[in-house]
Design a protein around this motif. Structure first.
Motif, short mmCIF file in Angstrom:
data_model
loop_
_atom_site.label_atom_id
_atom_site.label_comp_id
_atom_site.label_asym_id
_atom_site.label_seq_id
_atom_site.Cartn_x
_atom_site.Cartn_y
_atom_site.Cartn_z
N GLU A 130 -7.41 -1.90 -8.54
CA GLU A 130 -8.09 -2.62 -7.46
C GLU A 130 -9.59 -2.70 -7.69
O GLU A 130 -10.39 -2.19 -6.92
N ASP A 172 -3.75 14.21 -9.54
CA ASP A 172 -4.18 15.30 -8.67
C ASP A 172 -3.43 16.57 -9.05
O ASP A 172 -2.32 16.49 -9.57
N GLY A 228 2.80 3.50 -4.88
CA GLY A 228 2.73 4.28 -6.11
C GLY A 228 2.00 3.61 -7.26
O GLY A 228 2.07 4.07 -8.39
N LYS A 229 1.26 2.57 -6.97
CA LYS A 229 0.56 1.87 -8.05
C LYS A 229 -0.54 2.76 -8.65
O LYS A 229 -0.59 2.94 -9.87
N SER A 230 -1.34 3.29 -7.77
CA SER A 230 -2.44 4.12 -8.28
C SER A 230 -1.89 5.36 -8.96
O SER A 230 -2.43 5.83 -9.96
N MET A 231 -0.83 5.89 -8.40
CA MET A 231 -0.23 7.08 -8.97
C MET A 231 0.23 6.79 -10.40
O MET A 231 0.03 7.61 -11.31
N SER A 280 0.84 -1.19 0.00
CA SER A 280 0.00 0.00 0.00
C SER A 280 0.88 1.26 0.00
O SER A 280 1.84 1.34 0.76
N GLY A 281 0.57 2.21 -0.82
CA GLY A 281 1.32 3.46 -0.84
C GLY A 281 2.58 3.42 -1.68
O GLY A 281 3.35 4.38 -1.67
N1 LIG Z 1 -2.55 13.97 -3.50
C1 LIG Z 1 -1.50 13.49 -2.86
N2 LIG Z 1 -0.76 14.28 -2.06
C2 LIG Z 1 0.28 13.83 -1.38
N3 LIG Z 1 0.70 12.58 -1.43
C3 LIG Z 1 0.02 11.72 -2.21
C4 LIG Z 1 -1.11 12.12 -2.95
N4 LIG Z 1 -1.62 11.06 -3.59
C5 LIG Z 1 -0.81 10.03 -3.28
N5 LIG Z 1 0.18 10.42 -2.44
C6 LIG Z 1 1.23 9.59 -1.90
O1 LIG Z 1 1.87 8.96 -2.99
C7 LIG Z 1 2.21 7.64 -2.67
C8 LIG Z 1 1.72 6.69 -3.74
O2 LIG Z 1 0.30 6.63 -3.67
P1 LIG Z 1 -0.59 5.60 -4.49
O3 LIG Z 1 -2.00 6.03 -4.32
O4 LIG Z 1 -0.07 5.49 -5.86
O5 LIG Z 1 -0.34 4.22 -3.73
P2 LIG Z 1 -0.87 2.77 -4.09
O6 LIG Z 1 0.28 2.01 -4.43
O7 LIG Z 1 -1.96 2.86 -5.08
O8 LIG Z 1 -1.43 2.28 -2.68
P3 LIG Z 1 -2.77 1.45 -2.33
O9 LIG Z 1 -2.42 0.05 -2.53
O10 LIG Z 1 -2.96 1.75 -0.89
O11 LIG Z 1 -3.84 1.95 -3.20
C9 LIG Z 1 1.67 7.37 -1.28
O12 LIG Z 1 2.71 7.42 -0.37
C10 LIG Z 1 0.71 8.48 -1.02
O13 LIG Z 1 0.77 8.84 0.34
#
Ligand SMILES: Nc1ncnc2c1ncn2[C@@H]1O[C@H](COP(=O)(O)OP(=O)(O)OP(=O)(O)O)[C@@H](O)[C@H]1O
Ligand SMILES: Nc1ncnc2c1ncn2[C@@H]1O[C@H](COP(=O)(O)OP(=O)(O)OP(=O)(O)O)[C@@H](O)[C@H]1O
Ligand SMILES: [Mg+2]
Ligand SMILES: [Mg+2]
Lengths: 486, 309, 344, 374, 333
Positions: free
Chosen positions: D207, D86, D73-76, D70-71
């Protein structure tokens, strides 16, 4: 605005301070009603000339006292009401009965006649006798307040749109918006210059002034010196006098020296010159010039702060509690700059060593202070009053303000009361002299009043209209006296 | 929907009665109007007559019972001041206010939507700063002051508009402009705030991922979601206008209900006051119901058929 | 059989909602639920989304009032308790909520959140010193640092938040903890940490769990017994291995087969994919509730609601299923798949 | 610069479309190639790099799984691909080559043309991703109105078609329903329908089943499979459920703290992880264990974004950590795979399009070779 | 871009001695305040607003003591003198009013009346309306219904009548105007607080508190109020503006603050007669109202974000053009 221009050539547009609540003739002593109705729609039997103060014939051509208590009037013939019915003694009698003797509760009844009932009799078509319970030397003057209506007028309810004998009839009343009068062809006298008169109302005086400036109105009533209307403003003496009425029933005003001190402490010149740009006149009595009984010899109290202070100190030394609070009761928005005036008075009396609290009240509250019964436990009250003697006879002032039982009087003396009673019954020059004495006596021995100023009214008048306002213009705006400036 | 409406109307009835009872009692606490309607030197006898004639000598409860009896017969009493039917006076004044309020609110909402959206597109950007400054200033200028300055500038100095009155379309401009400012200022803030949060919702991203351009995103997707808070506030502001356009009505000589009400209060014209309050209260309750229906129109989730009981 | 710590009998909960398509306004979220939980035991609760798992948990926590049925905790009915006794019961039964984001107040810091229960139960740790020490201890227990007490919830990842929720539930030293999907928001490695923690706590303190989850792998790992719910009813209960290896209710079988398996061979498994959606709980099917999606349904299923039957379990544990035609315990899943293949 | 989808006739019947699509895109063609993708986030602690030199490729008719904590960067990454980041995030570097066009080089406006026909995206949270105030029909039809200029009635017909395609019963009546009137599973299907409305070459599913229970999850996965095969789409599936990856994906990219640390065909990666993180992840799964037995978990937590160490991102939790790991960040390098030795020699981190039909096996670890033996 | 604004140093670097947690909390609270202050300094608009409010507040507090006499000292010969000249002495820098009093001194003295009407009116309405609304929303059911109907009643009640009654039955004073304004504005807070609280009481963290056996009052204090408060405070600043305007409108209608008391609203209202002859009489107090409300609104908007842990980052966000890329070391294969 060519439309407006065309219209303005035969219509005079007047803007008032408020919408008349009704146009009922028997309420025409109310300023906003009278200003539309009187001498325009309806006419009285006898008319008072505001310039000379003389009574002049209108629907009655002659009148005389036929006994101590009886007056006989000769009526004009050939006059018709706007509904076509003829004007006669029956109608005149009906008018008096309706206004004075009925259960309608007409304002004019209380204002002019008190609770005295009159006996009225139509002797013939053009002769009328009026009998009063007591001798009444000024009955004709009182009758000048009665606007004549036809016998078809309801006696059980007031009518909003009366029928009269005047040069104009009510054409339309758009509630809330405007009233239109138009000339009536059957008028017995001269045809007026303007075919129509249109009344509107705005409560802000600056807006009324603006309407004249911008050409939306020809005549604006009741302006303030600060409305910046320039040379479109016309001043006229409006018969109103401003004074403080001092309540001698409570300390510290129960001491005459304190009341005198109040008079000395007020800088009347300063107020008139600075607040009213010199347009008002310093007053020494409750009635202005032109009212029967005005004492032109009175000069009033000079502004003398030291004298005021020493008078207060004297009173204090004699055990008067001069630190007791005096309520300066003022009605908000009663006349232009009244709040400023209140503050000035508070400050000036304060400087004389008095403890003054300014109380600004709305009309209804103010009235509880103004007329009997006065509120109890209020301590000393100095009430700001604006008195206008529309009738032109000091009796209307003195009975009210100076008689110890007067509706608007705090106190008096038996001696003073006797003087007043005598003057009321007198007539002619004697009457005049009696009243003059009364005013002098009040300033000398009674000091219920601290006079401030005789006011000057301002009307706004467009260049296109010829009209000279007079002391009664505020109550009775005669459209027939207006002419277009060619 | 109809059942819901019926329910709402029934549940508004009691508050309406409370409003009237309150007005009735409060008005009579302001003293006997006799001295206002009688000449200054009126005798006690005349005062007593007046009081009796208008039923003011009865105990308050009896007066109230009489009044409600009258209301059921659709008789709202007579004006002390003009002698006219009180209900007729209120009904005559009401449309003027309603038109003014409605026009003002429609304009204010439209303007605020445009400006608010514009500001929300770039939070903290130049547009945002400017519009928030302007709108806050707009919301904090006293209306009577604005009215007088408006008259001075547009009627006297420029001569473009009439100073006041109700004749012709141009007479509407100044009153509306004056009334508009505060609702506009407040609404811009609200629209901006809810737009900013609506624009950060996931469904907005999804709309973008479908290829929706900025304009479409704002007008099609965010606006409707952002509208609910604006609707609430607009409702409250409209209530304010319906109830209290007094100042503007006074200055511009607009024959509306606000002016009628303040005059009736100051003149102790009880019957007219009661009729006017009843009328505006009914209007306000109706407005509240309309607003609730507005929510339902905007958002299916709050439709009464689907909400959880 | 020893007296269970917590016994539920015939629990029914109806929600009043606005009208459905058929004009029904009564939603039976729980329909005669009976269950027991022993001391130190973990009961797994599985079932489709919306079948009433959370409602059951909330009703047990007295956040909802049941219409019918009884709850017995050590012989007393908690719904009858008042005052001190109620508080004491509250202390002994705690819950970890499904959503770690919503169940923590974003404006409090972790330490305050964990200490919050003591504001009501003052006698537990009367001095602030004791409370602080206990907060540190709890943080340590759930694998957080003492300094984390000052952080606010949004500074934690989902897994860490869930741990704060667990620490809060532990703050009152309860005897029963209801865990509503405690790990579904977590990623794998954190999930492992949390499961380990729960496990240790149970070993050390003898706590009982009611463990609600979608993830069958996890349930299989933690639960001693499983109950399977479908549309407000428990349709099958039994020892975990027994239910997983020999599901007797067709729905359980479908659930098991739908659960993805970490099988890297790459071969496609046969699985039961149920037809249609979960029927609306507002208008549940007559008779057996599963019949609309059941490949074994016959006429009787529409007419008669099946009663729970005790079925023979090879290992001698108690296995109950609510079905007119329970699956053969020996055939297991392979047979089922064949049946589905022929049915569709 | 017109895409295939744009040149397509305005209205095509669904039946005619499927074969056309499959003839356009041959199976295993590389649809998307991501190189050196980097995303910055502006935060109050300064600008941080949330995604750093991420590279992978997605092939037509195949599923690429993105795995990771989690976190990480996948969603990013997904949002960066779809161009819907964003406002605080910036695409700092890299190429996103979709069918030969580098999306990263386009302006926001030009990119809009690709949103829909080029790629579609499905979010995790189906409730918040649907606009609550519009009917699903309106939202489903919008893509057609934007990209094909259909009118409301035509768009509605297309929406009904789509709903049929994703298996929603009675689409004619449900097209006028609002999102809240659907169950979670159905909402997710609607999101998928929305994403595939214009037959995109690439579908990103972030997801898509996390909130759903297993039976619904199975249905959704089956739907995705069907759609992928029908349309020869490339699918990027983001999940942290290893079992789903194992069942659904062809290849996998494992991310850690913004970096891809390992990638390759699922079967190979799962059978023979070459990065200690992948290995740790696989070991945390609670299967085939005694009940109540201690599960293996990776100790510690990932580094905070503003505090990413120099050197290997995984160093703080790695059992194999050495000095070199603290000094140098390992790049994504091809690794030899016992299963696929033949390709290993030619594989590079970023295979140019038209490369070998099997995805390469890569890992970013200084000791990737040792892990197998360990 | 690492500024001193960053959060307290990572936990590991803190003194490991956790036996002194009290000091920790204290420290962190100080940190929090300091942080807020620094955050404030970063936003130019918010800083300016805060400064303005402080100045206005101080003026209201100590100004009347310094200038009270000057404000009442009349000089009829010195009326309506134009502003922006020191020819008549510094006290007439802003000109003189129609009674020759110093505008500056009157503005200063009026600030106290204005604030002592607006602040208590807003505060009283805020406290009563919010508590009531929160209570009604938390308990739902009949309490909520009755409260909302009461709000309806107050909303549709003519506030002017209330003003006249109060002024009639009591006397026109600042306290009574506060009473009227507070009473008529209660529904605004009541509704908002109720809506938010009704939503909050169904939140999971509230349920969690219930499971500990916490009493409704405790839950309201601990969980509902802190969440609702920022919204209500923002509302209160908008209302602050409204109340000042309402007070001046009452003055316009002659039923507001009465001379010799003086408030900005009254000054605007009375100065309107002189708009064409002495514009400064109404412009200066008008500007004072506008500036104060804008400052209050800007600060409230800022405070709302700054106190919301989920939004705070917005404030400290570096501007886009200032991005400094963090260099990333990488070895090439
Ligand atoms: N708008 C934002 N402002 C600041 N930090 C952000 C923002 N969006 C995401 N992050 C940070 O960027 C990082 C990557 O986020 P991301 O959503 O890509 O994670 P993920 O891999 O999809 O996690 P998950 O499995 O929980 O969905 C995380 O550490 C998150 O805290
Ligand atoms: N307060 C409520 N009012 C009305 N209906 C409710 C309420 N709470 C729950 N329900 C309904 O009761 C049923 C059971 O809900 P519950 O939350 O217990 O399901 P669940 O099994 O926990 O689902 P999930 O796995 O999604 O958490 C659902 O149909 C739900 O819509
Ligand atoms: Mg649940
Ligand atoms: Mg994600």
């Amino acid at each position: 605005n060519s439309d407006a221009a065309a219209l303005s050539s035969n219509t005079v547009r007047v803007v008032l301070g408020q919408e008349p609540p009704t146009l009922e003739a028997c309420e025409s002593n109310l300023t906003s009603t009278g200003v539309v109705v009187r001498s325009n729609v309806t006419e009285p039997l006898i008319e008072r000339n505001p310039k000379t103060g003389e009574l002049e014939p209108k629907l009655a051509t002659e009148w005389k006292a036929t006994s101590d208590t009886e007056w006989t009037l000769k009526l004009r013939e050939g006059v018709k009401f706007q509904d076509g019915t003829p004007f006669n003694a029956e109608a005149a009698a009906f008018t008096i009965d309706r206004a004075v003797n009925s259960k309608l509760g007409c304002n004019v009844e209380g204002y002019v006649f008190g609770d005295a009932d009159l006996k009225v009799k139509a002797v013939d078509a053009s002769t009328l006798t009026v009998t009063t319970p007591e001798p009444d030397p000024i009955l004709p003057l009182r009758l000048s307040f009665l606007e004549v209506v036809p016998t078809s007028t309801s006696t059980t309810a007031k009518v909003r749109e009366p029928i009269g004998t005047g040069p104009y009839k009510i054409e339309q009343w758009d509630s809330g918006q405007k009233i239109t009068l138009s000339t009536w062809d059957g008028y017995w006298g001269d045809k007026p210059a303007y075919a129509k008169a249109e009344y509107q109302w705005r409560s802000e005086s600056s807006v009324r002034a603006a309407m004249v400036t911008s050409g939306e109105a020809d005549v604006a009533m009741g302006l303030s010196p600060d409305d910046n209307i320039g040379d479109l403003g016309v001043d006229y003496p409006n018969n109103e006098t401003v004074a403080l009425r001092l309540d001698a029933n409570a300390a510290p005003l129960n001491d005459i020296r304190v009341r005198q001190a109040v008079n000395y402490a007020i800088d009347k010149e300063g107020i008139v010159n600075s607040l009213y740009q010199g347009k008002h006149k310093v007053a020494a009595q409750l009635v202005p010039e032109g009212v029967v009984g005005h004492n032109s010899a009175l000069t009033g109290w000079p502004f003398d702060l030291d004298k005021a202070k020493s008078l207060v100190a004297e009173a204090k030394a004699d055990g008067v509690d001069t630190s007791k609070q005096i309520s300066l009761v003022v009605r908000s928005a009663q006349f232009p700059k009244i709040t400023e005036l209140g503050q000035v008075l508070q400050e000036q009396l304060g400087q004389a060593g008095l403890n003054v609290k300014l109380k600004m009240l709305e009309t209804s509250q103010h009235l509880t202070y103004q007329v009997r019964p006065f509120p109890k436990d209020e301590g000393a009250v100095a009430l700001m009053t604006q008195h206008g003697n529309q009738a032109g006879d000091a009796a209307f002032t003195v009975d009210q303000y100076m008689l110890s039982t007067g509706a608007q009087s705090y106190f008096g003396t038996p001696e003073f009361d006797a003087m007043i009673k005598k003057a009321d019954a007198a007539s002619g020059d004697e009457r005049k002299k009696d009243f003059e004495e009364i005013f002098a006596y009040q300033n000398d021995k009674v000091v219920q009043f601290a006079h401030i100023s005789h006011q000057t009214g301002i009307i706004g008048k467009a260049k296109s209209v010829n009209y000279t306002p007079n002391s009664s213009s505020g109550d009775e705006l005669r459209v027939a006296e207006m002419t277009p400036a060619s | 929907m109809l059942i819901y409406l019926r329910k709402r109307i029934v549940s508004s009835a009691l508050p309406l009665v409370v409003v009237i009872v309150g007005v009735f009692a409060l008005a009579r606490m302001t003293g006997n109007p006799a001295s206002l309607y009688l000449p200054l030197n009126a005798t006690q006898q005349m005062r007593d007559d007046f009081t009796a004639r208008n039923g003011l000598d009865q105990p308050l409860l009896v007066q109230m019972a009489d009044y409600f009896g009258g209301v059921f017969r659709l008789d709202f009493g007579q004006s002390l001041r003009t002698g006219q039917d009180a209900a007729a006076m209120a009904l005559r004044a009401f449309p003027a206010t309603l038109q003014l309020a409605a026009t003002t609110m429609v304009l204010a909402v439209l303007l605020a939507l445009v400006v608010g959206c514009w500001a929300a597109l770039k939070p903290n950007g130049i547009a945002d700063r400017i519009s928030s400054f302007v709108s806050m200033a707009a919301a904090s200028i006293p209306d009577f002051w604005l009215a007088i300055v408006g008259i001075w500038v547009f009627a006297i100095t420029l001569g473009w508009l009439p100073t006041s009155g109700v004749s012709g379309a141009s007479a509407w401009v100044l009153p509306i402009a004056t009334l508009l400012l505060r609702p506009f200022g407040v609404l811009v803030q609200i629209v901006r705030g809810s737009m900013v949060s609506a624009l950060s919702e996931p469904y907005i991203k999804l709309a973008r991922s479908r290829g929706a351009g900025e304009l479409r995103v704002v007008t099609h997707h965010a606006l409707r979601n952002a509208a609910a808070p604006a609707l609430t506030v607009a409702g409250d502001l409209t209530v304010g206008l319906v109830n209290g356009a007094v100042v503007v009505e006074t200055i511009f000589g607009w024959p509306g209900i606000g002016k009628l009400m303040i005059d009736s209060i100051l003149q102790r014209d009880f019957a007219v006051l009661q009729a006017a309050v009843l009328l505006t209260a009914v209007a306000i309750f109706a407005l509240n119901i309309l607003i609730d229906m507005g929510y339902a129109l905007l958002d299916a989730r709050v439709r009464p058929v689907t909400v959880k009981a | 059989m020893p007296e269970p710590l917590l016994a539920i009998d015939g629990l029914t909960k109806t929600f009043h909602v606005a009208k459905s398509a058929s004009g029904n306004t009564r939603l039976k979220a729980l329909d005669g639920i009976s269950l027991t939980v022993g001391r130190g035991e973990t009961l797994g609760l599985v079932g489709e989304s919306g079948c009433g798992k959370s409602t059951l948990a909330r009703t047990l926590m007295m956040l909802e009032t049941p219409d019918k049925g009884t709850v017995t905790f050590e012989g007393t009915n908690p719904f009858g308790l008042r005052g001190k006794e109620l508080l004491n019961w509250r202390r002994r039964v705690q819950m970890v909520f499904q959503d770690p984001f919503a169940s923590l107040n974003a404006r409090m810091n972790a330490g305050d959140i964990i200490a919050e229960p003591w504001a009501t139960h003052r006698s537990l740790y009367p001095t602030s010193k004791e409370r602080e020490a206990r907060v540190r201890e709890l943080l340590h227990m759930v694998g957080l640092r003492p300094s984390d007490a000052r952080k606010s919830p949004q500074e934690f990842s989902g897994g860490q938040r869930q741990r704060i929720g667990i620490a809060r539930a532990l703050a009152l030293n309860p005897d029963v903890i209801i865990l509503d999907e405690p790990v579904s928001a977590l990623d794998l490695s954190v999930q492992a940490q949390v499961l380990n923690l729960l496990n240790e706590l149970q070993k050390e303190l003898g706590v009982s769990y009611i463990f609600i989850s979608h993830d069958l792998t996890v349930v299989r790992h933690v639960a001693d017994r499983v109950a399977v719910m479908y549309l407000g009813r428990i349709i099958e209960t039994g020892a975990t291995d027994e239910v997983f290896d020999h599901p007797r209710h067709p729905y359980t079988a479908a659930l098991m087969s739908a659960s993805p398996k970490l099988d890297v061979s790459g071969t496609q498994r046969d699985r039961i994919v149920l037809r249609g959606e979960l029927p609306s709980p507002l208008d549940p099917p007559s008779g057996c509730r599963f019949r609309t999606r059941c490949w074994k349904a016959q006429d009787i299923c529409a007419e008669v609601s099946p009663e729970p039957q005790v079925l023979a379990a090879p290992d001698g544990t108690r296995h109950l299923a609510e079905c007119h035609f329970p699956l053969d315990s020996i055939k297991g899943l392979t047979g089922v798949t064949a049946a589905v293949a022929s049915a569709s | 610069m017109k895409t295939a989808a744009e040149q397509a006739p305005v209205k095509r019947s669904r039946a005619a479309e499927a074969p056309a699509a499959s003839s356009e895109a041959k199976a295993h063609d590389v649809v998307l190639q991501v190189r050196d993708l980097a995303v910055d986030i502006r935060t109050h602690r300064g600008t941080v790099r949330a995604v750093n030199s991420v590279g992978f490729e997605a092939r037509a008719g195949e599923t690429l799984a993105l795995l990771g904590e989690s976190g990480c960067g996948k969603s990013m990454t997904a949002k960066a691909l779809a161009g819907i980041m964003d406002p605080v995030c910036d695409l700092a570097d890299g190429q996103i080559v979709l069918n030969g066009t580098d999306l990263a080089a386009l302006s926001a406006k030009e990119r809009l043309k690709f949103a829909g026909p080029g790629l579609g995206i499905v979010f995790q949270d189906a409730l918040t991703a649907l606009n609550p105030v519009y009917t699903v029909g309106t939202q489903l039809g919008e893509a057609f109105r934007i990209h094909r200029g259909l009118n409301a009635r035509q768009a509605r017909a297309e929406a009904i078609d789509l709903m049929k395609r994703v298996g929603i019963p009675e689409p004619e009546s449900r097209v006028n329903s609002y999102p809240h009137q659907f169950s979670g599973g159905m909402r997710q299907r609607i999101l998928i329908a929305m994403a595939v409305a214009l037959n995109p070459r690439l579908l990103i599913a972030d997801e898509p089943t996390t909130a759903l229970d297993v039976t619904v999850q199975a249905q959704i996965m089956q739907l995705l499979r069907t759609l992928r095969e029908e349309g020869q789409m490339a699918v990027i599936l983001i999940t942290h459920d290893l079992a789903v990856v194992a069942e659904e994906a062809d290849s996998v990219a494992v991310m850690y703290a913004g970096n891809v640390v390992e990638s390759g065909p699922v079967s190979e990666v799962f059978a023979d992880p070459r990065h200690p993180y992948t290995k740790g992840l696989l070991e945390s799964v609670p299967v085939h264990l005694e009940r109540g037995a201690q599960l293996k978990s990776i100790p510690g937590s990932p580094p905070e974004l503003h505090d990413i160490p120099a050197g290997c991102v995984y160093q703080s939790r790695c059992p194999l950590v050495q000095d070199i790991c603290r000094a140098e960040r390992p790049a994504l390098r091809p690794v030899t795979s016992p299963v696929n030795d033949a390709d290993a020699g030619t594989a590079t981190a970023n295979v140019p399009s038209g490369g070998p039909s099997r995805p390469a096996r890569t890992a970013a670890c200084h000791f990737s070779e040792e892990i197998t033996n360990a | 871009m690492q500024s001193s604004l960053t959060e307290p140093p990572a936990a590991e670097q803190l003194p490991a001695d956790s036996r002194q947690p009290r000091e920790h909390t204290k420290e962190s609270k100080q940190d929090g305040k300091l942080g807020l202050f620094r955050l404030l300094l970063k936003d130019r608009f918010a800083t300016a607003s805060a400064l303005i409010l402080v100045v206005v507040g101080l003026t209201a507090l100590i100004g009347p003591a310094l200038m009270g006499d000057l404000a009442t000292k009349q000089n009829l010969l010195f009326a309506n003198k134009a502003p922006f000249t020191v020819a008549h002495g510094w006290e007439y820098f802003l000109g003189s009013d129609s009674l020759g009093r110093s505008m500056l001194a009157r503005l200063v003295v009026a600030s106290r009346t204005t604030l002592s009407v607006a602040v208590p009116a807003v505060a009283v309405a805020l406290v009563i309306g919010s508590l009531w609304g929160v209570w009604a929303g938390y308990h739902r059911g009949w309490r909520e219904n009755v409260s909302m109907r009461i709000a309806d009643v107050i909303m549709s009640f003519p506030s002017l009548l209330l003003a006249v009654v109060v002024l009639y039955v009591f006397s026109p004073s600042a306290a009574n105007i506060v009473l009227i304004l507070a009473l008529t504005r209660i529904p605004i807070y009541l509704r908002t607080a109720r809506a938010e609280s009704a939503e909050l009481q169904s939140r999971t963290f509230v349920d969690a508190a219930r499971t500990f056996g916490a009493k409704p009052s405790a839950i309201i204090v601990r969980h509902v109020i802190p969440v609702v408060l920022p919204t209500l405070l923002t509302l209160a600043t908008l209302e602050f503006c409204y109340v000042m305007l309402a007070e001046s409108s009452l003055s316009f209608l002659g039923i507001g603050i009465q001379p010799p008391d003086v408030s900005w609203g009254l000054m605007v209202s009375q100065g309107r007669q002189y708009l064409q002859t002495a514009w400064w009489l109404s412009i200066f107090p008008g500007v004072a109202i506008v500036v104060t409300t804008i400052a209050a609104n800007v600060l409230a908007a800022w405070l709302r974000i700054a106190t919301d842990p989920a939004q705070r980052w917005r404030l400290a966000l570096p501007r886009k053009r200032l991005i400094a890329r963090i260099p990333v070391k990488e070895t090439q294969p």
